[in-house]
Design an enzyme around this catalytic site. Sequence first.
Site, mmCIF file in Angstrom:
data_model
loop_
_atom_site.group_PDB
_atom_site.id
_atom_site.type_symbol
_atom_site.label_atom_id
_atom_site.label_comp_id
_atom_site.label_asym_id
_atom_site.label_seq_id
_atom_site.Cartn_x
_atom_site.Cartn_y
_atom_site.Cartn_z
ATOM 1 N N GLU A 152 31.926 41.378 35.559
ATOM 2 C CA GLU A 152 32.322 41.509 36.687
ATOM 3 C C GLU A 152 31.153 41.627 37.618
ATOM 4 O OE1 GLU A 152 35.373 42.410 38.110
ATOM 5 O OE2 GLU A 152 36.491 42.116 35.699
ATOM 6 N N HIS A 202 31.431 38.556 39.265
ATOM 7 C CA HIS A 202 31.681 38.364 40.798
ATOM 8 C C HIS A 202 30.872 38.997 41.437
ATOM 9 C CE1 HIS A 202 35.513 36.414 39.138
ATOM 10 N NE2 HIS A 202 35.816 37.744 38.168
#
Length: 456
Positions: free
Chosen positions: A22, A25
Amino acid sequence: MALLQTILAFVVALGSLVIIHELGHYVVARLCGVKVLRFSVGMGKIVFSRKFGPDQTEWALSILPLGGYVKMLDAREQDVSGLSAQELKREFTGQSVWRRMAIVAAGPLANFALAILLFAGLYMHGEMEPTPRVRTVAEHTAAYQAGLRGTELITAVNGEPVQTWNELRWKVMQAVVDKAPVQLDVRRLNSGPAGSGLLDTVKLSTEGLGAKDLEGDYLGKLGIKLALGKPILGKVDPAGPAMKAGLLVGDQITAINGAPIADSTAFIATVGASAGKPLTLTGLRNGNIFTADVTPEAQSSKDGTIGRIKVELSSTMPEMVLSSSPPLQALAKGAKRTWDSSVLTLKMLGKMIVGELSWKNITGPITIADYAGQTARIGAFSYLSFIAFISISLGVMNLLPIPVLDGGHLLYYSLEVLTGRPIPERVGAIAQRAGIGILMTLMMVAMFNDIVRLIF
C-alpha cells in the site's frame, strides 16, 4: 507458546507485506499529485485511526487483517461537485492514463522491490548451508544413467554455479517446469586429499518427471539425494575389529573395496551388509592416504544379521559451506532470484489451469501462517526468505489480469491507451462482479486445501 509464535510470525509477515504494497500506491499517488484520503491496513470496519500530514490523510487499522487499501480522491466514489478547481486537479480519474497506471502498478512493484532487497541482504550476510554433494546413487534412477555414482560435488547447473543444496534444488525445479534437460558440472572425488578430483559434465534427463512431481521430493525421484556427514571415526572400541585393523579416532574413510564412500550413510550400509566378509578400507589420516583390512563381526538385530566393526562416527551432519556475496553481486542475485521466482509462479499457475499441476498447491492463510511459524522457529534467515517469497507471490497475484486486482485495472488502462477512451461503465461493472467471483472461488479452494492439510 508455539501457537502464539506462529500467530505473531504470520501477523508480522503479512502486515509488513500489506504495508509495503500500500505504501507503493501511496507514495506514487502523492508524487503524481493525487490526494490520498485514507491509508488502511486491514479491510472492513475501522477500529483505530489518526489523521496526519498537510492533506490530513487518515491512517487506519481495520478489523479484517487480510489486505489493506489506499483511498484516493476519486469522482467515482465521492461527490466532487463542491471542490475547487485546484482540488479537482488532485482527483484520481482526472489524471493521465499513464499516471493512473503508475499508481496502480506501484503496489506490486513495491513487493518485488522488497523481495530484491531481502534476498540481497541474505546473500550478503550468508548462512551455513549443505553443499550439493550427492549420496550413493541407486541404479534404476536417471542420475545413475547420467553417470552419477555418489560422492560427486555438483558445482553448476546449466552453466550457472551452485554452492548450496538449496541452489541446486531451485535450478533443477526450473528445468523440470520447463521440461528441459539438466546439465550438471560435477567434481568427482577420489581417495586423495580434500578438494582433489576430476571435473566432469553430465546430462540429467527430467523426462520421467512431471509438474505434479514438484509437490514431493523431485530430486530424490531423479536419484539425487543429499550426502550426509563424511565417515570420520569419532570413537573406536579397543576390543573391536576396527582397532585390531589399526583404525584410529579421526580417520576419514573414503572408499571400501575400491568403491568411493559418499557419506556416513553409505559407510554404515556397506559395513552392515558385510558381516563376516573381509573389507579393504581406504582413508585419510592427517592428510595422508592409508589402507586397512577389517572383517565386520556378525551381530543379530531385528532386521537380521548385520556387520559391525565397533566404531562411532563423529558426525552425520552434511558438509556445510558459508555462501555470501559482495553488495553489488548480492543485489544482482536478488533481482535475478525475484525475476526467476515470478516467472516460475506464473508457469505453475498456467500448469494448474491446464491440469498439469494439482490445485492442492493453492494455499490459504492457515498454511501460510503455519509456514511463517515454522520458518520463524528455524531462524531469521529462513523467516526472511519466507517473507521474500510471499512478497513475490503477492506481487504476481496482484498483477494477474483479474478485475478488482491491480492487474485488472492495468488491463482497463491498457485498453484505454489502445482505444483512446475508457472502457464503458457497464462493462467495468460486469467485469468487477466476474472478478469478485473468481477471487471468491480461489479463496474457497485455498481454504478447503488448508482444512484438508490441517485434518490429514
